[in-house]
Structures are given as C-alpha cells and as structure tokens.
Design an enzyme around this catalytic site. Sequence first.
Site, PDB file in Angstrom:
ATOM      1  N   SER A  34       0.852  -1.203   0.000  1.00 24.89           N
ATOM      2  CA  SER A  34       0.000   0.000   0.000  1.00 24.89           C
ATOM      3  C   SER A  34       0.882   1.246   0.000  1.00 24.89           C
ATOM      4  O   SER A  34       2.012   1.197   0.504  1.00 24.89           O
ATOM      5  CB  SER A  34      -0.866   0.006   1.267  1.00 24.89           C
ATOM      6  N   TYR A  41      -2.904  -1.471  10.512  1.00 21.07           N
ATOM      7  CA  TYR A  41      -2.914  -1.708   9.060  1.00 21.07           C
ATOM      8  C   TYR A  41      -1.647  -1.138   8.433  1.00 21.07           C
ATOM      9  O   TYR A  41      -0.932  -1.836   7.695  1.00 21.07           O
ATOM     10  CB  TYR A  41      -4.153  -1.053   8.433  1.00 21.07           C
TER      11      TYR A  41
END
Length: 247
Positions: free
Chosen positions: A141, A154
Amino acid sequence: MKLTGNTILITGGTSGIGLGFAEKFLELGNKVIICGRRVERLEQIIKNHPEMDALVCDVTDAVQRVELCDQVLAHSPKLNLLINNAGIQLMTDLTTPVDIEEVRSEIETNLTAPIHLASLFAGHLAAMAAEREAAIVNITSGLAFAPVSPMPVYCATKAAMHSLTMTLRHQLKTQAIKVFEIAPPAVDTDLGHEYRLDKSRSHGGIPITEFIDNAIQALEEDRLEAPIGMAADLRDKREKLFDLMNR
Ligand SMILES: NC(=O)c1ccc[n+]([C@@H]2O[C@H](COP(=O)([O-])OP(=O)(O)OC[C@H]3O[C@@H](n4cnc5c(N)ncnc54)[C@H](OP(=O)(O)O)[C@@H]3O)[C@@H](O)[C@H]2O)c1
C-alpha cells in the site's frame, strides 16, 4: 514478466483488487485460481467464469494455508505465480485497550499469511523457474510509506510487508524467483467499508480497472517495486526526505 500462459493463485479473489486481477489475467490467457472465505461469492464468480478455479480458505488459519498450498499444487502443478493480495483494514483506537484478537487477526491476514504462503510455495516456484518465469507478487500500500493514524496496525503491517518484500526478493534471487511489490493508492473497493461513516460514498479511490491496468503494466515491464498513482508520490517524497536528512 510475460503475462500470458501462467498459472496464478490469487489470495482474496472474491472482491476488489483480487477479483480485478483474476478477471484481467483470465482475459490475458492465464489459468487463475482464487481463494477467499465467502463461499457464495466464490460460487458466483465461478458461475460467471467457469474456467476459473476457486478454493475456500481463511488465510488467518495456518492449517488452512498449508491445505491451500497442497490443494493448489495437486490440481495445478504448473503454478508459477503467487499473488499475496488478501487483506483487511481496521480502525484501531490506541488511546484505550485494544481488542487484541482484532489486532492479531489484522496482522495474521496482512503479514503472517503472506510470509507463510511465500515460504510454502518457494520450493515449488524454484523448481518451476527452470521451465518458465516464476514470481511472487505482494500487494502492499502507499500507506507503507506514509501511515495515517486512524489505522495504525494496518499501516504497520503494510510497512512490514514492504520490508519483507525486499528481503524475500533478495533470498529468492538465488532461486530465480522474481518478487514484486505492487503498492496501490486508494482504490475504490470494499476495503474498510464497514468503518466508513457514509457507506453510500466511496473513500475517493481510483477505479479498480485503472489500478489493474497500471499494475499489469508494471509487471509486464518487470518493475519489481511498483507504487501506483499517489502511492508513487508518497514513496518518492519519503525517499527525498531520507536523502535530505542523511546528506
Ligand atoms: N482498496 C484500497 O484502497 C487499497 C489500497 C492499498 C492497498 N490495498 C490492498 O489491496 C488488497 C486487496 O484489498 P481490496 O481493496 O481489494 O479490498 P476488498 O475488496 O475488501 O478485498 C479483500 C479481499 O481479501 C480477502 N480476505 C480478507 N481476509 C481474508 C482471509 N482471512 N482469508 C482469505 N481471504 C481474505 C477477501 O475475501 P473474503 O472476504 O471472501 O475472505 C477479499 O477477497 C489488500 O491487501 C489491501 O490492503 C487496497
């Protein structure tokens, strides 16, 4: 990397980016196997694409990960590409005691499972590399390079996956297995949907097809570390800052 004639396992192929990759790879003439927890979704996808294979697997369960590897290699011994895509994104408030099971589940899904799966398939992929290109693709990400505070766990798992991908690439080089990192920007999928205040609105991500087209191009051009869209900006700014601070 040549993107036709491969046999590909995609974890988390029931929606979003995983499903986008699965449909694109099918269109390009590859054999595609997807997995996920939602049986009805897997059944529907197979109805739409009978040439695809689907397996039920919860990647947070180490036993199921081993079973997944065994099943895939038994039915698709030509497997030469693993895409570690399955992921979850949770909001975590660190100002009060966390739900430790939630934290464990997020780390197990986003970090432990890809580590375990890469190691389970490495031997097979090394053997395949003598025949044709073999690779592992980790979906990280843009938040691996610049974290946002509402989802600290996360972001930490994605930063760890960035690091892990670098060392995995180095270790597997001797086995002729390519290791890619695709770092998406915000993409309009179901990710974190349950935590959105207004569920009728997207989180402003780019369309899945736009992301997939860019990611496919990166794989085709052998760009081993490929941040897409805004994710590239986040990575470049961090690198520049690092250079500045270490001049
Ligand atoms: N969308 C974004 O903005 C964005 C940005 C950067 C990175 N990413 C990354 O892209 C990847 C895909 O996310 P997405 O955006 O496509 O989200 P998504 O639409 O929610 O898809 C997530 C996929 O992961 C699967 N999955 C989750 N937990 C699993 C488990 N325990 N076992 C097996 N499969 C599991 C889900 O399948 P089941 O629910 O059926 O199990 C689903 O297929 C993730 O790694 C995510 O972190 C997304």
